[in-house]
Design an enzyme around this catalytic site. Structure first.
Site, PDB file in Angstrom:
ATOM      1  CB  SER A 106     -42.859  50.297  16.821  1.00 54.75           C
ATOM      2  OG  SER A 106     -43.524  51.533  16.975  1.00 54.75           O
ATOM      3  CG  HIS A 157     -45.427  47.906  20.042  1.00 55.78           C
ATOM      4  ND1 HIS A 157     -45.633  47.231  21.222  1.00 55.78           N
ATOM      5  CD2 HIS A 157     -45.221  49.210  20.390  1.00 55.78           C
ATOM      6  CE1 HIS A 157     -45.544  48.073  22.249  1.00 55.78           C
ATOM      7  NE2 HIS A 157     -45.308  49.282  21.758  1.00 55.78           N
ATOM      8  CG  ASP A 208     -45.828  52.652  19.163  1.00 60.08           C
ATOM      9  OD1 ASP A 208     -45.264  52.405  20.224  1.00 60.08           O
ATOM     10  OD2 ASP A 208     -45.484  52.174  18.066  1.00 60.08           O
ATOM     11  CG  MET A 249     -48.186  57.812  21.430  1.00 58.25           C
ATOM     12  SD  MET A 249     -46.648  58.573  20.850  1.00 58.25           S
ATOM     13  CE  MET A 249     -45.623  57.114  20.631  1.00 58.25           C
ATOM     14  CG  HIS A 253     -47.286  50.833  24.439  1.00 59.96           C
ATOM     15  ND1 HIS A 253     -45.984  51.243  24.149  1.00 59.96           N
ATOM     16  CD2 HIS A 253     -47.512  51.229  25.725  1.00 59.96           C
ATOM     17  CE1 HIS A 253     -45.481  51.846  25.197  1.00 59.96           C
ATOM     18  NE2 HIS A 253     -46.387  51.857  26.161  1.00 59.96           N
ATOM     19  CG  MET A 288     -47.408  55.050  25.431  1.00 64.13           C
ATOM     20  SD  MET A 288     -46.034  55.319  24.280  1.00 64.13           S
ATOM     21  CE  MET A 288     -46.668  54.451  22.844  1.00 64.13           C
ATOM     22  CG  MET A 341     -41.873  52.911  28.347  1.00 63.21           C
ATOM     23  SD  MET A 341     -42.266  52.439  26.632  1.00 63.21           S
ATOM     24  CE  MET A 341     -41.471  53.770  25.700  1.00 63.21           C
ATOM     25  N   GLY A 346     -43.127  58.799  23.616  1.00 65.07           N
ATOM     26  CA  GLY A 346     -43.695  59.931  22.883  1.00 65.07           C
ATOM     27  C   GLY A 346     -43.207  60.068  21.463  1.00 65.07           C
ATOM     28  CG  ASP A 354     -41.558  50.697  22.983  1.00 64.49           C
ATOM     29  OD1 ASP A 354     -40.832  51.035  22.030  1.00 64.49           O
ATOM     30  OD2 ASP A 354     -42.753  51.021  23.075  1.00 64.49           O
TER      31      ASP A 354
END
Length: 232
Positions: free
Chosen positions: A8, A33, A35, A37, A66, A68, A137, A142, A175
């Site tokens: 990640s 990966h 992330d 956000m 991913h 989010m 998850m 976060g 994850d």
């Protein structure tokens, strides 16, 4: 059972993110990966499609975006153009999950759905056959560096059983809180794709050090495979 370690970038050095990606790919794990956000669906903010497009993608690498974010359907096309190979959306973040999955497919990408720790597996009952991966998850999304929530081991096992009953062999990605002390039990429960941030990037900065960290995870994962074979 083939195990994939997905580093990640949340835990990487953002000042040299392309170089960090290149190092972990060279260290032996091409699945990256990303992330994403937005500060709304989750409290943290990372980067968007414009930044992701600037990340240099090594030959053979897989970019796993991913999302989010709220209303992920608004960002699918831009991440497809940014070089994503697979896009994961949260079931909790979109009103029309099946339509969003189909939108990813229309962009020529693989589609996955993520579930937060408290979200029931039942929300996926009618779309399993449409998915290329399910992400569970194991922390509340976060922030990196959180502790694995123990109740998720049972959730992984239930998902593995559901997929087996339907004759599906799609990856189960997990994850959050993945490290040598948690990966064995996660794999034993049925996980096949493990997102690891701090376990890969902490205490290291070179290809050799990242390779050592990844191997430490894989060694424990292999023990988990043996544990599962004895159960099954």
């Amino acid at each position: 059972m083939n195990i994939t370690i997905a580093p990640s970038v949340l835990s990487a050095n953002f000042g040299e993110i392309s170089e960090e990606i290149e190092r972990v790919v060279e260290a032996g794990t091409p699945w990256i990966h990303l992330d994403v956000m937005d500060g709304s669906f989750v409290p943290n903010i990372t980067f968007g499609a414009v930044a992701a497009k600037s990340f240099k993608k090594p030959k053979g690498a897989v970019f796993d975006a991913h999302l989010m974010v709220v209303h992920p359907e608004r960002h699918i096309e831009s991440f497809a153009k940014a070089g994503a190979d697979i896009i994961t959306v949260h079931a909790e973040a979109t009103h029309h999950l099946h339509q969003t999955v189909q939108q990813i497919k229309k962009c020529g990408l693989k589609a996955a759905v993520a579930l937060n720790p408290a979200t029931s597996l039942e929300v996926l009952d009618w779309i399993y056959s449409e998915l290329d991966m399910v992400l569970l998850m194991s922390v509340n999304p976060g922030w990196g560096g959180q502790q694995f929530i123990p109740a998720i081991y049972e959730k992984i096992e239930k998902l593995a059983n559901k997929l087996n009953e339907q004759g599906l062999s799609i990856p189960i990605q997990v994850d959050g809180g993945i490290k040598p002390s948690t990966i064995r039990r996660a794999v034993s429960a049925g996980a096949t794709n493990l997102v690891a941030g701090s376990a890969v990037f902490d205490n290291g900065s070179s290809v050799a050090e990242y390779h050592e960290n990844i191997q430490a995870l894989l060694q424990e994962a292999e023990r988990g495979i043996l544990d599962r074979s004895q159960i099954v």
